[in-house]
Design a protein around this motif. Structure first.
Motif, PDB file in Angstrom:
ATOM      1  N   SER A 179       0.830  -1.214   0.000  1.00 27.59           N
ATOM      2  CA  SER A 179       0.000   0.000   0.000  1.00 27.59           C
ATOM      3  C   SER A 179       0.864   1.263   0.000  1.00 27.59           C
ATOM      4  CB  SER A 179      -0.934   0.003   1.206  1.00 27.59           C
ATOM      5  OG  SER A 179      -0.201   0.252   2.390  1.00 27.59           O
ATOM      6  N   ALA A 180       2.170   1.101   0.183  1.00 27.55           N
ATOM      7  CA  ALA A 180       3.122   2.219   0.224  1.00 27.55           C
ATOM      8  C   ALA A 180       2.766   3.210   1.330  1.00 27.55           C
ATOM      9  CB  ALA A 180       3.223   2.914  -1.128  1.00 27.55           C
ATOM     10  N   SER A 181       2.233   2.689   2.426  1.00 28.53           N
ATOM     11  CA  SER A 181       1.875   3.524   3.569  1.00 28.53           C
ATOM     12  C   SER A 181       2.923   3.352   4.661  1.00 28.53           C
ATOM     13  CB  SER A 181       0.491   3.139   4.089  1.00 28.53           C
ATOM     14  OG  SER A 181       0.250   3.755   5.331  1.00 28.53           O
ATOM     15  N   SER A 182       3.744   4.364   4.830  1.00 28.56           N
ATOM     16  CA  SER A 182       4.785   4.275   5.853  1.00 28.56           C
ATOM     17  C   SER A 182       4.170   4.143   7.244  1.00 28.56           C
ATOM     18  CB  SER A 182       5.702   5.488   5.790  1.00 28.56           C
ATOM     19  OG  SER A 182       4.970   6.677   5.998  1.00 28.56           O
ATOM     20  N   GLU A 194      10.119  11.168  -0.211  1.00 38.25           N
ATOM     21  CA  GLU A 194      11.248  11.648  -1.007  1.00 38.25           C
ATOM     22  C   GLU A 194      11.481  10.790  -2.250  1.00 38.25           C
ATOM     23  OE1 GLU A 194      15.867  11.400   0.026  1.00 38.25           O
ATOM     24  OE2 GLU A 194      14.765  12.739   1.377  1.00 38.25           O
ATOM     25  N   LYS A 195      11.331   9.486  -2.113  1.00 37.45           N
ATOM     26  CA  LYS A 195      11.607   8.559  -3.221  1.00 37.45           C
ATOM     27  C   LYS A 195      10.351   8.155  -3.977  1.00 37.45           C
ATOM     28  CE  LYS A 195      15.939   8.514  -2.212  1.00 37.45           C
ATOM     29  NZ  LYS A 195      16.885   9.264  -2.996  1.00 37.45           N
ATOM     30  N   ASN A 196       9.201   8.718  -3.609  1.00 33.94           N
ATOM     31  CA  ASN A 196       7.933   8.477  -4.299  1.00 33.94           C
ATOM     32  C   ASN A 196       7.603   6.974  -4.393  1.00 33.94           C
ATOM     33  OD1 ASN A 196       5.625   9.410  -5.514  1.00 33.94           O
ATOM     34  ND2 ASN A 196       6.511   9.410  -7.566  1.00 33.94           N
ATOM     35  N   ILE A 197       7.645   6.308  -3.253  1.00 36.84           N
ATOM     36  CA  ILE A 197       7.386   4.871  -3.193  1.00 36.84           C
ATOM     37  C   ILE A 197       5.916   4.611  -3.512  1.00 36.84           C
ATOM     38  CG2 ILE A 197       7.417   2.809  -1.727  1.00 36.84           C
ATOM     39  CD1 ILE A 197      10.215   3.950  -2.511  1.00 36.84           C
ATOM     40  N   LYS A 198       5.675   3.668  -4.433  1.00 35.48           N
ATOM     41  CA  LYS A 198       4.316   3.366  -4.913  1.00 35.48           C
ATOM     42  C   LYS A 198       3.822   1.977  -4.512  1.00 35.48           C
ATOM     43  CE  LYS A 198       3.959   6.964  -7.743  1.00 35.48           C
ATOM     44  NZ  LYS A 198       3.154   8.079  -7.396  1.00 35.48           N
ATOM     45  N   GLY A 243      12.630  -7.950  -0.757  1.00 33.55           N
ATOM     46  CA  GLY A 243      11.749  -7.538  -1.836  1.00 33.55           C
ATOM     47  C   GLY A 243      12.240  -6.269  -2.481  1.00 33.55           C
ATOM     48  N   LYS A 244      11.346  -5.659  -3.218  1.00 30.59           N
ATOM     49  CA  LYS A 244      11.669  -4.434  -3.937  1.00 30.59           C
ATOM     50  C   LYS A 244      10.576  -3.398  -3.690  1.00 30.59           C
ATOM     51  CE  LYS A 244      13.787  -3.264  -8.231  1.00 30.59           C
ATOM     52  NZ  LYS A 244      15.146  -3.566  -7.972  1.00 30.59           N
ATOM     53  N   LEU A 245      10.996  -2.224  -3.215  1.00 30.57           N
ATOM     54  CA  LEU A 245      10.091  -1.090  -3.094  1.00 30.57           C
ATOM     55  C   LEU A 245       9.986  -0.466  -4.481  1.00 30.57           C
ATOM     56  CD1 LEU A 245      11.285   0.600   0.227  1.00 30.57           C
ATOM     57  CD2 LEU A 245       9.167  -0.667  -0.154  1.00 30.57           C
ATOM     58  N   LEU A 246       8.775  -0.240  -4.937  1.00 25.09           N
ATOM     59  CA  LEU A 246       8.559   0.235  -6.298  1.00 25.09           C
ATOM     60  C   LEU A 246       8.280   1.729  -6.322  1.00 25.09           C
ATOM     61  CD1 LEU A 246       6.165  -2.667  -7.325  1.00 25.09           C
ATOM     62  CD2 LEU A 246       8.635  -2.544  -7.689  1.00 25.09           C
ATOM     63  N   GLY A 293      13.368   1.465  -8.549  1.00 27.78           N
ATOM     64  CA  GLY A 293      12.976   0.834  -7.299  1.00 27.78           C
ATOM     65  C   GLY A 293      14.172   0.640  -6.383  1.00 27.78           C
ATOM     66  N   PHE A 294      13.911   0.090  -5.205  1.00 23.77           N
ATOM     67  CA  PHE A 294      14.945  -0.086  -4.194  1.00 23.77           C
ATOM     68  C   PHE A 294      14.797  -1.457  -3.549  1.00 23.77           C
ATOM     69  CE2 PHE A 294      13.679   4.346  -4.414  1.00 23.77           C
ATOM     70  CZ  PHE A 294      14.893   4.963  -4.693  1.00 23.77           C
TER      71      PHE A 294
END
Length: 126
Positions: A32-35, A74-78, A96-99, A104-105
């Motif tokens: 969900s890209a919710s920190s 800052e990195k616009n994680i989706k 995994g990979k943050l998109l 990505g990261f």
């Protein structure tokens, strides 16, 4: 005929129960890209290593949540894509990979069992 329908009904009832892996809630939070949702799974103290920054050990939950929130913005994680998961005793590792819109990261999360739930104790993003 009654036994057939009874058996069929019982089969459907049993299929409605699904096994949930201990990390499913954390994976959903990352997807969900919710920190804020991810931070809700932090242990009291977290070791955190973010891109090209020094590792910070024993960061309090609130400070770790703010740091992660800033990184996501800052990195616009989706989203997130899980690559692997393994369990060793009461410790679990997930990679995994943050998109985002770019490359990505890579992310590695170490979780420890605490009170019957897995909590994030280490988070590394590179």
């Amino acid at each position: 005929m009654k036994s057939f329908f009874l058996t069929l009904g019982l089969a459907f009832a049993l299929m409605s129960f699904t096994f949930q892996a201990p990390t499913d809630a954390i994976v959903r939070s990352l997807k969900s890209a919710s920190s804020e949702q991810v931070a809700s799974h932090f242990d009291d103290f977290v070791d955190m290593k973010l891109l090209e920054k020094d590792e910070v050990r024993n960061m309090g939950r609130n400070q770790a949540a703010l740091t992660l929130k800033n990184f996501f913005a800052e990195k616009n994680i989706k989203g997130f894509e899980k690559i692997s998961e393994r369990e060793i005793g009461s410790t679990m590792y997930m990679t995994g990979k943050l998109l985002n819109n770019d490359k990505g990261f890579n992310i590695t999360v170490m979780l420890k069992q605490n009170g019957g739930q897995y909590k994030i104790v280490t988070l590394r993003i590179n």
